[in-house]
Design an enzyme around this catalytic site. Structure first.
Site, PDB file in Angstrom:
ATOM      1  N   TYR A  62       0.927  -1.116  -0.098  1.00  0.00           N
ATOM      2  CA  TYR A  62      -0.001   0.034  -0.096  1.00  0.00           C
ATOM      3  C   TYR A  62       0.902   1.054  -0.008  1.00  0.00           C
ATOM      4  O   TYR A  62       1.774   1.069   0.671  1.00  0.00           O
ATOM      5  CB  TYR A  62      -0.991   0.050   1.186  1.00  0.00           C
ATOM      6  CG  TYR A  62      -2.038  -0.919   1.097  1.00  0.00           C
ATOM      7  CD1 TYR A  62      -3.089  -0.941   0.625  1.00  0.00           C
ATOM      8  CD2 TYR A  62      -1.772  -2.279   1.886  1.00  0.00           C
ATOM      9  CE1 TYR A  62      -4.107  -1.887   0.473  1.00  0.00           C
ATOM     10  CE2 TYR A  62      -2.523  -3.099   1.815  1.00  0.00           C
ATOM     11  CZ  TYR A  62      -3.817  -3.177   1.046  1.00  0.00           C
ATOM     12  OH  TYR A  62      -4.779  -3.979   0.958  1.00  0.00           O
ATOM     13  N   HIS A  64      -1.589   1.397  -3.282  1.00  0.00           N
ATOM     14  CA  HIS A  64      -1.702   0.874  -4.838  1.00  0.00           C
ATOM     15  C   HIS A  64      -2.804   1.269  -5.578  1.00  0.00           C
ATOM     16  O   HIS A  64      -3.921   1.841  -4.911  1.00  0.00           O
ATOM     17  CB  HIS A  64      -1.536  -0.765  -5.040  1.00  0.00           C
ATOM     18  CG  HIS A  64      -2.542  -1.701  -4.287  1.00  0.00           C
ATOM     19  ND1 HIS A  64      -2.075  -2.428  -3.271  1.00  0.00           N
ATOM     20  CD2 HIS A  64      -3.887  -1.553  -4.209  1.00  0.00           C
ATOM     21  CE1 HIS A  64      -3.535  -2.998  -2.681  1.00  0.00           C
ATOM     22  NE2 HIS A  64      -4.260  -2.418  -3.435  1.00  0.00           N
ATOM     23  N   GLU A  82      -5.488   3.488  -3.179  1.00  0.00           N
ATOM     24  CA  GLU A  82      -6.010   3.097  -1.942  1.00  0.00           C
ATOM     25  C   GLU A  82      -5.032   2.971  -0.901  1.00  0.00           C
ATOM     26  O   GLU A  82      -3.955   2.566  -1.016  1.00  0.00           O
ATOM     27  CB  GLU A  82      -7.006   1.770  -1.940  1.00  0.00           C
ATOM     28  CG  GLU A  82      -6.139   0.403  -2.398  1.00  0.00           C
ATOM     29  CD  GLU A  82      -6.947  -0.547  -2.210  1.00  0.00           C
ATOM     30  OE1 GLU A  82      -7.315  -1.158  -3.454  1.00  0.00           O
ATOM     31  OE2 GLU A  82      -7.324  -0.905  -1.061  1.00  0.00           O
ATOM     32  N   ARG A 101     -10.330   1.921   4.005  1.00  0.00           N
ATOM     33  CA  ARG A 101      -9.195   2.532   3.130  1.00  0.00           C
ATOM     34  C   ARG A 101      -9.552   4.032   2.821  1.00  0.00           C
ATOM     35  O   ARG A 101     -11.044   4.571   2.835  1.00  0.00           O
ATOM     36  CB  ARG A 101      -9.100   1.919   1.608  1.00  0.00           C
ATOM     37  CG  ARG A 101      -9.054   0.272   1.839  1.00  0.00           C
ATOM     38  CD  ARG A 101      -7.800   0.112   1.974  1.00  0.00           C
ATOM     39  NE  ARG A 101      -7.486  -1.431   1.859  1.00  0.00           N
ATOM     40  CZ  ARG A 101      -7.583  -2.452   3.100  1.00  0.00           C
ATOM     41  NH1 ARG A 101      -8.060  -1.889   4.257  1.00  0.00           N
ATOM     42  NH2 ARG A 101      -7.313  -3.566   2.877  1.00  0.00           N
ATOM     43  N   HIS A 116     -14.338  -2.662   3.612  1.00  0.00           N
ATOM     44  CA  HIS A 116     -14.774  -4.050   3.487  1.00  0.00           C
ATOM     45  C   HIS A 116     -15.936  -4.152   4.357  1.00  0.00           C
ATOM     46  O   HIS A 116     -16.947  -5.420   4.212  1.00  0.00           O
ATOM     47  CB  HIS A 116     -13.722  -5.171   3.594  1.00  0.00           C
ATOM     48  CG  HIS A 116     -12.858  -4.931   2.558  1.00  0.00           C
ATOM     49  ND1 HIS A 116     -12.925  -4.976   1.300  1.00  0.00           N
ATOM     50  CD2 HIS A 116     -11.426  -4.779   2.549  1.00  0.00           C
ATOM     51  CE1 HIS A 116     -11.837  -5.262   0.583  1.00  0.00           C
ATOM     52  NE2 HIS A 116     -10.899  -5.065   1.222  1.00  0.00           N
ATOM     53  N   PHE A 124     -15.816  -3.224  -1.561  1.00  0.00           N
ATOM     54  CA  PHE A 124     -16.012  -2.245  -0.717  1.00  0.00           C
ATOM     55  C   PHE A 124     -17.225  -1.627  -0.595  1.00  0.00           C
ATOM     56  O   PHE A 124     -17.914  -1.616  -1.728  1.00  0.00           O
ATOM     57  CB  PHE A 124     -14.898  -1.088  -1.063  1.00  0.00           C
ATOM     58  CG  PHE A 124     -13.667  -1.428  -0.818  1.00  0.00           C
ATOM     59  CD1 PHE A 124     -13.045  -1.527   0.509  1.00  0.00           C
ATOM     60  CD2 PHE A 124     -12.612  -1.871  -1.678  1.00  0.00           C
ATOM     61  CE1 PHE A 124     -11.674  -1.885   0.480  1.00  0.00           C
ATOM     62  CE2 PHE A 124     -11.284  -2.179  -1.615  1.00  0.00           C
ATOM     63  CZ  PHE A 124     -10.955  -2.065  -0.152  1.00  0.00           C
TER      64      PHE A 124
END
Ligand code: NAG
Length: 129
Positions: A62, A64, A82, A101, A116, A124
Site C-alpha cells: 500500500y 496501490h 487506496e 481505506r 470491506h 468495498f
C-alpha cells in the site's frame, strides 16, 4: 431535602451537557462499520499514502492503484489509489491493513473513505459521512 434535589438536578444537567461535548470533540467525519474517523485522521492517512505513492511505491504493498470496480462516483477524477486507515488511530506502516481505506487521486486529493465492513467478498462499500 432541597439540597438533595438541587444536587440531583445539577448531576442531571452535567450529564446531558457532557454528551454533546463528547460528540463534538470526537466527531466522526466518517464511520466505517463501528470505526469512527475524524477528519484529521483521514487527512493523516491520505497524506501518508500520497507521500509513499509519490515516492514510487511497488504494486504489492500500500498504496496501490484502486480500480473502482464497485463504480463509486467520487467527487475528484482518477487514477485512484487506496491506502489503509486504521481504527487504532495509528498511521499504517505495513502489516495487516484492516478493513478501511482512504482513496485519493494522483494529486493527493481525497476521493472518499471506503470499507470491506458490510460488503460482500472483496468488495468495498462507502463509509458513512
Ligand atoms: C485529482 O482531482 C482533482 C479534482 O478533481 C483534479 O483537478 C486533478 O487533476 C486530479 N489529479 C489527477 C492526477 O488525476
Amino acid at each position: 431535602m432541597q439540597y438533595t434535589k438541587l444536587l440531583a438536578l445539577a448531576t442531571l444537567l452535567t450529564g446531558t451537557l457532557a454528551i454533546p461535548l463528547e460528540k463534538m470533540t470526537r466527531a466522526c467525519a466518517y464511520t466505517c462499520g463501528s470505526a469512527c474517523y475524524s477528519s484529521s485522521a483521514v487527512s493523516a492517512a491520505q497524506k501518508a499514502g500520497y507521500k509513499l505513492e509519490s515516492a514510487g511505491n511497488d504494486d504489492d504493498s500500500y498504496p496501490h492503484e484502486y480500480h473502482d470496480y464497485e463504480g463509486f462516483d467520487f467527487p475528484v477524477s482518477g487514477t485512484y489509489y487506496e491506502f489503509p486507515i486504521l481504527s487504532s488511530g495509528e498511521v499504517y506502516d505495513g502489516g495487516s491493513p484492516g478493513a478501511d481505506r482512504v482513496i485519493f487521486n494522483g494529486s493527493g486529493e481525497l476521493a472518499g473513505v471506503i470499507t470491506h465492513t458490510g460488503a460482500s467478498g472483496d468488495d468495498f462499500v462507502a463509509c458513512d459521512s
